[in-house]
Design a protein around this motif. Sequence first.
Motif, PDB file in Angstrom:
ATOM      1  N   GLU A  47       1.019  -1.460   0.230  1.00  0.00           N
ATOM      2  CA  GLU A  47       0.009   0.071   0.366  1.00  0.00           C
ATOM      3  C   GLU A  47       1.172   1.213   0.477  1.00  0.00           C
ATOM      4  OE1 GLU A  47      -3.898   0.284   2.407  1.00  0.00           O
ATOM      5  OE2 GLU A  47      -4.087  -1.666   1.984  1.00  0.00           O
ATOM      6  N   ASN A  50       2.672   1.651  -3.665  1.00  0.00           N
ATOM      7  CA  ASN A  50       1.087   2.298  -4.213  1.00  0.00           C
ATOM      8  C   ASN A  50       1.164   3.897  -4.032  1.00  0.00           C
ATOM      9  OD1 ASN A  50      -1.064   1.471  -5.511  1.00  0.00           O
ATOM     10  ND2 ASN A  50      -2.061   1.897  -4.164  1.00  0.00           N
ATOM     11  N   ARG A 130     -10.752   4.296  -5.170  1.00  0.00           N
ATOM     12  CA  ARG A 130     -11.309   3.489  -3.909  1.00  0.00           C
ATOM     13  C   ARG A 130     -11.932   3.381  -2.529  1.00  0.00           C
ATOM     14  NH1 ARG A 130      -9.367  -2.567  -5.243  1.00  0.00           N
ATOM     15  NH2 ARG A 130      -7.275  -1.497  -4.763  1.00  0.00           N
ATOM     16  N   ARG A 154      -5.964   2.750  -7.359  1.00  0.00           N
ATOM     17  CA  ARG A 154      -5.475   1.853  -8.762  1.00  0.00           C
ATOM     18  C   ARG A 154      -5.661   2.773 -10.020  1.00  0.00           C
ATOM     19  NH1 ARG A 154      -3.747  -0.804  -5.656  1.00  0.00           N
ATOM     20  NH2 ARG A 154      -4.423  -2.984  -5.428  1.00  0.00           N
ATOM     21  N   THR A 165     -11.847  -7.475 -10.158  1.00  0.00           N
ATOM     22  CA  THR A 165     -10.469  -7.115  -9.294  1.00  0.00           C
ATOM     23  C   THR A 165     -11.016  -7.321  -7.747  1.00  0.00           C
ATOM     24  OG1 THR A 165     -11.162  -4.398  -8.874  1.00  0.00           O
ATOM     25  CG2 THR A 165      -9.399  -5.189 -10.645  1.00  0.00           C
TER      26      THR A 165
END
Length: 267
Positions: A47, A50, A130, A154, A165
Amino acid sequence: QLATENFSKENILGKGGFGEVFKAILDDKSIVAVKKIEVEYAKAKEEFENEVKLICNVHHRNLLRLLGWSSEESHLLLVLEYMPNGSLDRFLWGPRRGTLNWKQRYDIIFGIARGLAHLHNEFHVKIIHRDIKSSNILLDHDFQPKIADFGLARFHPEDKSHVSTKFAGTLGYTAPEYALRGILSDKVDTFSFGIVILEIISGRRCTDMNSDKPSMDYLLEHAWKLYENKKHFDFIDETLDVNQNQEQHLMQIIEIALLCTQSPVSK
Ligand code: ADP
Ligand code: MG
Ligand code: MG
């Protein structure tokens, strides 16, 4: 560059899934927020990387800026813009409940909309957050909102059609097509934004599932009733004094919220 005394208990701004967020003062006396993530969680590292990868290139006044990062042995650090008023939920049902006036709530809703529009439209690939929810919207000194917490963000699936997903996000804010069937698109954020709008005007939290407290269904049902026959103004936060002139704006905002939660693939 960051001294350890910055990471003491009295400087905690918030706690999250993988660690804590601290208020810290840099050598040049500027104030920042530091998100400290314990690396023992394998998912945390994922994370973290990301979050760094996605937001380092993003510049918009309604998206929280990442100022720097570091990767230590035991923990990972994200240095973020400091937001003196903390997260939006504190002003809806938290300790500062009832202190946001009509104009501030109105500006917050449109600020979030601008931030989301930038994420969804300004890059060669769409970024899907998200995890849009009131605790991930932070407020600046003048109550300008900034979308934060890009840990779950994402890029939009290459294939623009419905790509499945694994579900991630917060139940109660999640679009049905994604929660139930794993269909991911930017509409997932739009749906969550609709729920956040209803939270902002009702002062009620969508994830409370106790019978005496509202859930997402409760918010949607009351918003529809209000929109259709204007008889359910008791759904509006009782600390909010809306005059006749503002009632019209309110109905427009409810219409926007209802449109956001009406994504065609939901059904
Ligand atoms: P998590 O990914 O663990 O949910 P967040 O980034 O959402 O972490 O941060 C958790 C909480 O910490 C937020 O809800 C907010 O209350 C506080 N916080 C986070 N970043 C900041 C910031 N830049 N300024 C002020 N408070 C912050
Ligand atoms: Mg969060
Ligand atoms: Mg997160």
